[in-house]
Design a protein around this motif. Structure first.
Motif, PDB file in Angstrom:
ATOM      1  N   GLY A 419       0.770  -1.236   0.000  1.00 33.30           N
ATOM      2  CA  GLY A 419       0.000   0.000   0.000  1.00 33.30           C
ATOM      3  C   GLY A 419       0.795   1.275   0.000  1.00 33.30           C
ATOM      4  O   GLY A 419       0.217   2.366  -0.085  1.00 33.30           O
ATOM      5  N   LEU A 420       2.125   1.184   0.107  1.00 39.67           N
ATOM      6  CA  LEU A 420       2.956   2.396   0.146  1.00 39.67           C
ATOM      7  C   LEU A 420       3.518   2.767  -1.217  1.00 39.67           C
ATOM      8  O   LEU A 420       3.981   3.890  -1.409  1.00 39.67           O
ATOM      9  CB  LEU A 420       4.110   2.207   1.143  1.00 39.67           C
ATOM     10  CG  LEU A 420       3.690   1.945   2.602  1.00 39.67           C
ATOM     11  CD1 LEU A 420       4.929   1.721   3.470  1.00 39.67           C
ATOM     12  CD2 LEU A 420       2.852   3.091   3.144  1.00 39.67           C
ATOM     13  N   ASN A 421       3.493   1.826  -2.158  1.00 44.84           N
ATOM     14  CA  ASN A 421       4.018   2.062  -3.500  1.00 44.84           C
ATOM     15  C   ASN A 421       2.872   2.028  -4.498  1.00 44.84           C
ATOM     16  O   ASN A 421       2.187   1.010  -4.633  1.00 44.84           O
ATOM     17  CB  ASN A 421       5.059   0.998  -3.863  1.00 44.84           C
ATOM     18  CG  ASN A 421       6.188   0.912  -2.851  1.00 44.84           C
ATOM     19  OD1 ASN A 421       6.311  -0.075  -2.127  1.00 44.84           O
ATOM     20  ND2 ASN A 421       7.008   1.941  -2.783  1.00 44.84           N
ATOM     21  N   PHE A 422       2.667   3.124  -5.207  1.00 41.68           N
ATOM     22  CA  PHE A 422       1.507   3.232  -6.092  1.00 41.68           C
ATOM     23  C   PHE A 422       1.760   2.623  -7.467  1.00 41.68           C
ATOM     24  O   PHE A 422       0.892   2.683  -8.333  1.00 41.68           O
ATOM     25  CB  PHE A 422       1.081   4.701  -6.187  1.00 41.68           C
ATOM     26  CG  PHE A 422       0.583   5.227  -4.873  1.00 41.68           C
ATOM     27  CD1 PHE A 422      -0.733   5.057  -4.495  1.00 41.68           C
ATOM     28  CD2 PHE A 422       1.448   5.848  -3.987  1.00 41.68           C
ATOM     29  CE1 PHE A 422      -1.192   5.506  -3.272  1.00 41.68           C
ATOM     30  CE2 PHE A 422       1.006   6.313  -2.751  1.00 41.68           C
ATOM     31  CZ  PHE A 422      -0.317   6.134  -2.394  1.00 41.68           C
ATOM     32  N   GLU A 423       2.924   1.997  -7.624  1.00 36.72           N
ATOM     33  CA  GLU A 423       3.197   1.247  -8.851  1.00 36.72           C
ATOM     34  C   GLU A 423       2.688  -0.194  -8.748  1.00 36.72           C
ATOM     35  O   GLU A 423       2.577  -0.892  -9.759  1.00 36.72           O
ATOM     36  CB  GLU A 423       4.706   1.206  -9.137  1.00 36.72           C
ATOM     37  CG  GLU A 423       5.344   2.561  -9.354  1.00 36.72           C
ATOM     38  CD  GLU A 423       5.830   3.219  -8.047  1.00 36.72           C
ATOM     39  OE1 GLU A 423       6.561   4.218  -8.122  1.00 36.72           O
ATOM     40  OE2 GLU A 423       5.471   2.702  -6.958  1.00 36.72           O
ATOM     41  N   LEU A 424       2.387  -0.652  -7.516  1.00 37.45           N
ATOM     42  CA  LEU A 424       1.951  -2.027  -7.293  1.00 37.45           C
ATOM     43  C   LEU A 424       0.847  -2.011  -6.240  1.00 37.45           C
ATOM     44  O   LEU A 424       1.118  -1.858  -5.050  1.00 37.45           O
ATOM     45  CB  LEU A 424       3.139  -2.883  -6.825  1.00 37.45           C
ATOM     46  CG  LEU A 424       2.927  -4.392  -6.777  1.00 37.45           C
ATOM     47  CD1 LEU A 424       2.673  -4.956  -8.171  1.00 37.45           C
ATOM     48  CD2 LEU A 424       4.137  -5.087  -6.151  1.00 37.45           C
ATOM     49  N   LEU A 425      -0.384  -2.165  -6.691  1.00 42.98           N
ATOM     50  CA  LEU A 425      -1.526  -1.926  -5.807  1.00 42.98           C
ATOM     51  C   LEU A 425      -2.451  -3.137  -5.718  1.00 42.98           C
ATOM     52  O   LEU A 425      -3.662  -3.026  -5.848  1.00 42.98           O
ATOM     53  CB  LEU A 425      -2.315  -0.710  -6.301  1.00 42.98           C
ATOM     54  CG  LEU A 425      -1.645   0.644  -6.082  1.00 42.98           C
ATOM     55  CD1 LEU A 425      -2.392   1.734  -6.840  1.00 42.98           C
ATOM     56  CD2 LEU A 425      -1.578   0.986  -4.603  1.00 42.98           C
ATOM     57  N   ALA A 426      -1.874  -4.301  -5.502  1.00 39.11           N
ATOM     58  CA  ALA A 426      -2.678  -5.518  -5.470  1.00 39.11           C
ATOM     59  C   ALA A 426      -3.748  -5.492  -4.382  1.00 39.11           C
ATOM     60  O   ALA A 426      -4.804  -6.126  -4.524  1.00 39.11           O
ATOM     61  CB  ALA A 426      -1.764  -6.723  -5.269  1.00 39.11           C
ATOM     62  N   PHE A 427      -3.505  -4.781  -3.291  1.00 35.35           N
ATOM     63  CA  PHE A 427      -4.464  -4.744  -2.187  1.00 35.35           C
ATOM     64  C   PHE A 427      -4.975  -3.322  -1.941  1.00 35.35           C
ATOM     65  O   PHE A 427      -5.550  -3.039  -0.896  1.00 35.35           O
ATOM     66  CB  PHE A 427      -3.828  -5.299  -0.918  1.00 35.35           C
ATOM     67  CG  PHE A 427      -3.469  -6.754  -1.027  1.00 35.35           C
ATOM     68  CD1 PHE A 427      -4.404  -7.738  -0.745  1.00 35.35           C
ATOM     69  CD2 PHE A 427      -2.204  -7.141  -1.436  1.00 35.35           C
ATOM     70  CE1 PHE A 427      -4.080  -9.084  -0.867  1.00 35.35           C
ATOM     71  CE2 PHE A 427      -1.862  -8.483  -1.550  1.00 35.35           C
ATOM     72  CZ  PHE A 427      -2.807  -9.462  -1.269  1.00 35.35           C
ATOM     73  N   GLY A 428      -4.752  -2.425  -2.903  1.00 40.94           N
ATOM     74  CA  GLY A 428      -5.193  -1.059  -2.728  1.00 40.94           C
ATOM     75  C   GLY A 428      -4.257  -0.270  -1.831  1.00 40.94           C
ATOM     76  O   GLY A 428      -3.128  -0.685  -1.547  1.00 40.94           O
ATOM     77  N   SER A 429      -4.752   0.871  -1.364  1.00 40.44           N
ATOM     78  CA  SER A 429      -3.962   1.744  -0.492  1.00 40.44           C
ATOM     79  C   SER A 429      -4.911   2.691   0.232  1.00 40.44           C
ATOM     80  O   SER A 429      -6.093   2.784  -0.104  1.00 40.44           O
ATOM     81  CB  SER A 429      -2.942   2.529  -1.328  1.00 40.44           C
ATOM     82  OG  SER A 429      -2.127   3.338  -0.501  1.00 40.44           O
ATOM     83  N   GLY A 430      -4.392   3.383   1.222  1.00 40.27           N
ATOM     84  CA  GLY A 430      -5.204   4.360   1.939  1.00 40.27           C
ATOM     85  C   GLY A 430      -6.198   3.721   2.889  1.00 40.27           C
ATOM     86  O   GLY A 430      -6.070   2.566   3.292  1.00 40.27           O
ATOM     87  N   ARG A 431      -7.210   4.488   3.244  1.00 44.48           N
ATOM     88  CA  ARG A 431      -8.183   4.041   4.238  1.00 44.48           C
ATOM     89  C   ARG A 431      -8.938   2.792   3.804  1.00 44.48           C
ATOM     90  O   ARG A 431      -9.386   2.008   4.637  1.00 44.48           O
ATOM     91  CB  ARG A 431      -9.189   5.169   4.521  1.00 44.48           C
ATOM     92  CG  ARG A 431      -8.611   6.314   5.350  1.00 44.48           C
ATOM     93  CD  ARG A 431      -9.586   7.491   5.393  1.00 44.48           C
ATOM     94  NE  ARG A 431      -9.151   8.536   6.311  1.00 44.48           N
ATOM     95  CZ  ARG A 431      -8.218   9.444   6.017  1.00 44.48           C
ATOM     96  NH1 ARG A 431      -7.621   9.403   4.829  1.00 44.48           N
ATOM     97  NH2 ARG A 431      -7.881  10.361   6.898  1.00 44.48           N
TER      98      ARG A 431
END
Length: 494
Positions: A419-431
């Motif tokens: 979730g900290l790298n926006f190049e790899l978002l398999a589980f999303g990010s943020g809230r």
């Protein structure tokens, strides 16, 4: 008359009845493709909207406007624009739009995934994060027991030189773990045992669909009845609801079941434990169970299936990862968490799998809670916001030769899926990032290590590696379109 001609006729007729001339303040919306009257850009999405949106974004830009029937939509397709949505403006973009069939399956949005951003959601999110972290550590024995049973099945198949359908067997393994961990009961003998794969897959298809009811307020439900979406939703809802009733009844009849999620939720129903200021109803409980059932089972099953698909398609990678696993584990009968921690190349293989085949191709849409300005463009309140994970993971400006399976691209590369790298978002990010990542990936790692250590693998007779199908089906979670079938071979180590 073909059903689709009838649907088009209904839409056109309804548009004549409800058409109004309205004047709107001109806004600087993100660029987008031309749209048709009434349906907007829906006709451009096709059966694989993640791919269609990617092609459209290549022409219209990384932040793109679409009109989906009556709904104004924005699609973010690059790490920069996604970072704006999931981080910079996360609090203003983290609510959920109302979706007809998601509301039905989640008992009127009483779950975590589809609930709008609210105090209830925040309390539930806090509980989920804490409880999930606890279960990753405390329920390792359940994973180990179910994986051991799975290995026994593979060993029997190997002795008979029998093909294993990984799509089905990984799904059953995940379902067995989640039933014990979340529901305090065995999958075998339950009302879900025979149909769990159909029910889970059906839920994912319904939740991932672009439902007419969401985009055409007046006639959408009629269209969904004609296409069969409404009927499919009701069928899987009834099967799911029956299973939840069975699991809850087991707890009410046997008070010795104390350490699972249903036991915790029932205490909240009785007011023995609070969820902040909220006391749960039975529909709250069932809505929360939807997340556990769906996210817990399908994500880990599909990840493991895709990993084995890419390994059997790439003998060089298969040989390299098996060599690593066997050097680390050596002649142990029991594989430990410490062993798994040392498997650096296996972790690269899993990362590369999640890059090429992300679990969720399009993140569940978000909704702007107020007027926003992102990258100089106006994003009006109530706009639906899609994050195209598939587009980011296949972007040649980020990933060299993005269609190739190359785990080595992660050597000396700190990009991760947490979730900290926006190049790899398999589980999303943020809230809205998936809170069950730890539980799912713990099962994936343990399963793969056992399969790679204890067995060699070959394709059915007559098949070559080039014959392995890599096409995905579209749904909320991305399954392999054609099931993966492999023949296990017992190694001298077992």
């Amino acid at each position: 008359m073909d059903v689709w001609y009838l649907i088009v006729a209904i839409i056109l007729f309804a548009s004549i009845l409800v058409a109004k001339s309205t004047r709107k303040t001109k806004k600087n919306l993100p660029p987008g493709p031309p749209r048709l009257p009434i349906i907007g850009n829906l006709h451009q999405l096709g059966s694989k909207p993640h791919r269609s949106m990617f092609k459209l974004s290549e022409k219209n830009g990384p932040l793109m406007s679409l009109k989906l029937g009556n709904v104004s939509t924005v699609v973010a397709s690059t790490p920069e624009t996604v970072k704006d949505v999931l981080k910079t403006f996360d609090v203003d973009c983290c609510s959920r739009p109302y979706s007809t069939y998601a509301a039905r399956l989640s008992y009127n949005r009483n779950d975590l995934s589809f609930s709008p951003y609210s105090k209830y959601w925040r309390e539930l999110r806090k509980l989920t994060v804490i409880d999930t972290a606890k279960r990753v550590k405390s329920f390792g024995h359940i994973r180990e027991e179910e994986v051991a049973s799975f290995v026994d099945f593979i060993r029997q198949s190997a002795s008979l030189e029998k093909q294993v359908n990984f799509n089905l067997k990984f799904m059953k393994l995940s379902a067995s773990v989640i039933c014990r961990l979340g529901f305090g009961m065995s999958l075998e003998g339950s009302k879900l045992e025979i149909t769990y794969d159909e029910v889970i897959q059906g839920i994912m298809e319904v939740l991932g669909s672009f439902a007419a009811a969401d985009f055409f307020p007046i006639i959408g439900k009629l269209i969904d009845r004609l296409t069969g979406l409404h009927g499919k939703c009701e069928k899987v809802f009834q099967a799911m609801d029956t299973f939840f009733d069975e699991a809850i009844k087991c707890h009410l009849d046997d008070e010795s079941i104390k350490d699972d999620i249903i036991a915790l939720l029932l205490k909240m129903e009785r007011g023995e434990i609070g969820l902040g200021e909220f006391q749960l109803s039975r529909n709250h409980t069932k809505g929360i169970l939807l997340d556990i059932l769906v996210a817990g089972i399908d994500t880990s099953a599909q990840t493991a299936t895709w990993v084995m698909t890419h390994l059997i398609s790439n003998p060089r990678v298969m040989n390299k990862v098996q060599t690593e696993v066997r050097e680390v584990v050596k002649n142990k009968d029991n594989i430990t968490e410490d062993d798994i921690e040392q498997l650096k190349y296996l972790k690269m293989v899993i990362k590369e799998t999640l890059r090429i085949n992300p679990l969720v191709l399009l993140l569940i849409p978000r909704e702007a809670s107020k007027d926003l300005k992102i990258r100089g463009y106006d994003i009006p309140k109530n706009t639906w916001i899609y994050v195209n994970v598939w587009a980011i993971h296949r972007n040649p400006n980020i990933w060299k030769d993005p269609g190739a399976f190359i785990p080595e691209r992660f050597v000396d590369n700190e990009i991760d899926y947490k979730g900290l790298n926006f190049e790899l978002l398999a589980f999303g990010s943020g809230r809205r990032m998936c809170p069950g990542m730890g539980v799912g990936m713990a099962l994936v790692h343990l399963t793969l290590v056992n399969l790679l250590y204890r067995f060699d693998w070959k394709l059915p007779e007559g098949m070559e590696t080039r014959d392995v199908d890599l096409e995905e089906s579209y749904g909320l979670v991305c399954p392999k379109k054609i099931p993966l079938e492999l023949i296990p071979v017992i190694t001298k180590r077992t």
